[in-house]
Design a protein around this motif. Sequence first.
Motif, mmCIF file in Angstrom:
data_model
loop_
_atom_site.group_PDB
_atom_site.id
_atom_site.type_symbol
_atom_site.label_atom_id
_atom_site.label_comp_id
_atom_site.label_asym_id
_atom_site.label_seq_id
_atom_site.Cartn_x
_atom_site.Cartn_y
_atom_site.Cartn_z
ATOM 1 N N ASN A 199 58.675 51.748 51.586
ATOM 2 C CA ASN A 199 57.492 51.385 52.358
ATOM 3 C C ASN A 199 56.470 50.784 51.398
ATOM 4 N N PRO A 200 56.446 49.448 51.277
ATOM 5 C CA PRO A 200 55.521 48.823 50.336
ATOM 6 C C PRO A 200 54.133 48.626 50.957
ATOM 7 N N SER A 201 53.121 48.719 50.108
ATOM 8 C CA SER A 201 51.744 48.367 50.494
ATOM 9 C C SER A 201 51.370 47.128 49.689
ATOM 10 N N LEU A 202 51.235 45.967 50.361
ATOM 11 C CA LEU A 202 51.087 44.679 49.682
ATOM 12 C C LEU A 202 49.661 44.145 49.829
ATOM 13 N N LYS A 203 49.157 43.592 48.730
ATOM 14 C CA LYS A 203 47.877 42.873 48.757
ATOM 15 C C LYS A 203 48.073 41.529 48.081
ATOM 16 N N GLN A 204 47.331 40.505 48.591
ATOM 17 C CA GLN A 204 47.532 39.137 48.113
ATOM 18 C C GLN A 204 46.175 38.483 47.842
ATOM 19 N N SER A 205 46.120 37.719 46.748
ATOM 20 C CA SER A 205 44.928 36.915 46.427
ATOM 21 C C SER A 205 45.359 35.466 46.281
ATOM 22 N N ILE A 206 44.654 34.534 46.950
ATOM 23 C CA ILE A 206 44.995 33.109 46.920
ATOM 24 C C ILE A 206 43.912 32.366 46.144
ATOM 25 N N ASN A 207 44.336 31.631 45.121
ATOM 26 C CA ASN A 207 43.426 30.802 44.307
ATOM 27 C C ASN A 207 42.244 31.590 43.756
ATOM 28 N N GLY A 208 42.512 32.822 43.285
ATOM 29 C CA GLY A 208 41.475 33.620 42.645
ATOM 30 C C GLY A 208 40.557 34.339 43.597
ATOM 31 N N GLY A 209 40.818 34.296 44.867
ATOM 32 C CA GLY A 209 39.965 34.961 45.834
ATOM 33 C C GLY A 209 40.192 36.472 45.841
#
Length: 487
Positions: free
Chosen positions: A167-177
């Motif tokens: 069960n992964p908990s994923l976070k994402q940042s696009i272009n340094g945001g």
Amino acid sequence: MVSKKYFSLMVVLLVLTQTVSFGQTTDLSTNWGWNWLDSSKIAPAKMPQYNAFASNEYPYPARPRDQWELGIGLGTAILSNTWGQDAGFGATLTLRKALNHTFSLRPYLAYYTNSGSGNDDKGNSISYKDNSFHIGMDVLTSLNTASYYRGNPKVNIYLITGLEYFNPSLKQSINGGAYNTFTLTSNNTVLNDFGFNIGVGAAFKISNRVNLAIEAKNTLTNNGYLNTYSDQYSRANDAWWYAGAKLNFNLGNASKRVEPLYWINPNSYAYSELNAPKHMKLPKVVLPDADGDGVTDQFDLEPNTPAGVKVDTHGRALDTDGDGVPDYKDKELLTPQKCFPVNADGIGTCPEPACCQELRGLLANYHPAPACTLSDLPSITFKKGAKLSTDATKLLDAAAAKIKANPDCKVKVVGHPTASKAAQQLSYDRVESVIKYLVDKQGISESRFIFSYDGGAGDANTIDLLGTLEDGPNTVPAPHPNLKSGK
């Protein structure tokens, strides 16, 4: 995708641990892992097999209860994905139970943290964080427990295969945001998914309770978004690599459980028994003894001694007096040496002493007095007066048969009066009544009876019959005839 770097690590680990393991030796002259006689380590369900084995009715010892193993591990978790391999942190908690000496089950919990970055197919710079929980079941196959050339292993080498749910908990940042929770929208990929494990490990025994293990494991998945991005061309699935160390502890009462079975060579018992037999049924050694005198042929100086003849330690028939005639033929076992030589019957040449002739004459004229074996004669009880009851006559009839069968015995008929004159006369009448019945009704000679009564030593209402060789009067005068009882 399997990294060549970590594949090489697995190979080096396997070769190294194999070298260490197979180079060790264990002294099993006194201990092969547990004592099969110790029934305290046998589960109740296995006791029938234990009892059958202990009594040599079944060839295999019962399997003992063994301990569980609790493991706590730390290591490096590597997420292999589209952008390469990003190293992170991993922690594991395991519980291992042996199914037998080769296979064991190991449920586990794991927590991995990973992060990384890369560019998508549109040129955006993407960073991600992946914190995942794992729960699964591995099957561990021990490769070096059983051996024909050493005892219990000091190193346990095993292969790992299994399934897990993650069960992964994923976070994402696009272009340094800013980092935002990553969710899929339209590609129908499920993030909570299952993986397949494959790996290798080696546990190094520190004591009977503790061991240190190193492992390398690969978890293959059918999910390509564990780094929040999947290449639209390759669509490659992501995978975790985990390499770490674990400290394992054996759980359970050592007085009732043996070590986990993967630490015990199943062949050790058989080899220990061959080296120092304690249980196997060994055939009794039989040495030839042709004449059956108890002295084997190789030591028997007289191999044809007749059956039943006593022999000495050299198998020769005993000759107690040493006259040259064995005891079984000797008619004079203790012939004095001054009477040697003896004849064929072992009888010496000395004349018989005068005392022997005298004793022989005495013995010839000796006639032992007859013995009286008449016993168990009844006592006759009177309720009142001197008249015999029906029960009394039946007892006297039975007694008559015994008296007739012992013609050498006399019978003393004894009364037990008290001090009164009436009692003395009554006892006299009762004794007379018993004698008269045996004489008149049973035809026994009156001369065989002794008329007797004492001063009240017994029951006044009882007349006793006693077998004897004594002499005594057949009748005596009535003590007080004027008080004679009526019939």
